[in-house]
Design an enzyme around this catalytic site. Structure first.
Site, PDB file in Angstrom:
ATOM      1  N   LYS A  50       0.552   4.748   6.802  1.00 54.87           N
ATOM      2  CA  LYS A  50       0.015   5.555   5.696  1.00 54.87           C
ATOM      3  C   LYS A  50       0.615   6.959   5.771  1.00 54.87           C
ATOM      4  O   LYS A  50       1.323   7.304   6.699  1.00 54.87           O
ATOM      5  CB  LYS A  50      -1.522   5.665   5.786  1.00 54.87           C
ATOM      6  N   SER A 100       0.792  -1.235   0.000  1.00 49.65           N
ATOM      7  CA  SER A 100       0.000   0.000   0.000  1.00 49.65           C
ATOM      8  C   SER A 100       0.819   1.278   0.000  1.00 49.65           C
ATOM      9  O   SER A 100       0.302   2.340  -0.329  1.00 49.65           O
ATOM     10  CB  SER A 100      -0.971   0.022   1.180  1.00 49.65           C
TER      11      SER A 100
END
Length: 186
Positions: A80, A39
């Site tokens: 993230k 990701s």
């Protein structure tokens, strides 16, 4: 005999102090994390090992483009990038990030990245109002996070805004594998 007991006691004392210091450092200051999944490509690779700075956000709020580790649920931490901050409206349109209606350049992708890695494709258009929670601005104590590999990331588009209380810390140092050892900038 008394000298041996004294030496043994000194060793035990030194080991207990070392374990106590390690526990304090890991609990309050720094801890390791292993990147799990694609990701954050191309910035971070699956299985990169990093150091999480747990101390920084005790005195500072997250900044735009910080890479953060947060509790996604009771069993899993995610890594993230912070995109939106409290009081801001966030939108993506035609692969351009807009903060409060102003275009913001995302210049954290390496221009010399490995051609074998997938370069993040276009980010699907969205506005803050369309995300879980339906906010018109990011409320205090929350941030909007996205993975760098936007087409393969579970982030605020699915999870909603992240409470700053969920944030474990920030990370910018890859220490393993050795050939990827580096400091990641914004």
């Amino acid at each position: 005999m008394a000298k041996r007991k004294s030496e043994w006691f000194d060793w035990v004392k030194a080991l207990l102090i070392a374990f106590a210091l390690a526990f304090i450092v890991r609990t309050f200051f720094f801890t390791p994390i292993i990147v799990d999944g694609p990701s954050m490509l191309p910035t971070l690779h699956d299985r990169d090992q990093m150091i999480v700075n747990k101390f920084k956000y005790r005195f500072n709020e997250p900044d735009r483009f910080d890479i953060v580790v947060f509790h996604a649920n009771e069993q899993k931490d995610f890594i993230k990038r912070v995109i939106g901050l409290p009081g801001e409206h966030v939108a993506f349109k035609n692969n351009v990030l807009y903060i409060n209606g102003e275009a913001v350049e995302e210049n954290f992708y390496s221009k010399e990245q490995d051609p074998a890695l997938p370069f993040p494709g276009p980010t699907n258009d969205f506005t803050l109002e369309e995300l879980p929670g339906g906010h018109d601005v990011i409320p205090e104590g929350h941030v909007l996070v996205l993975g760098d590999n936007r087409n393969n990331s579970t982030d605020s588009r699915a999870l909603g805004l992240i409470s700053t209380e969920q944030i474990v810390g920030t990370t910018s140092i890859i220490y393993w594998p050795f050939d990827r050892m580096q400091t990641i900038g914004k």
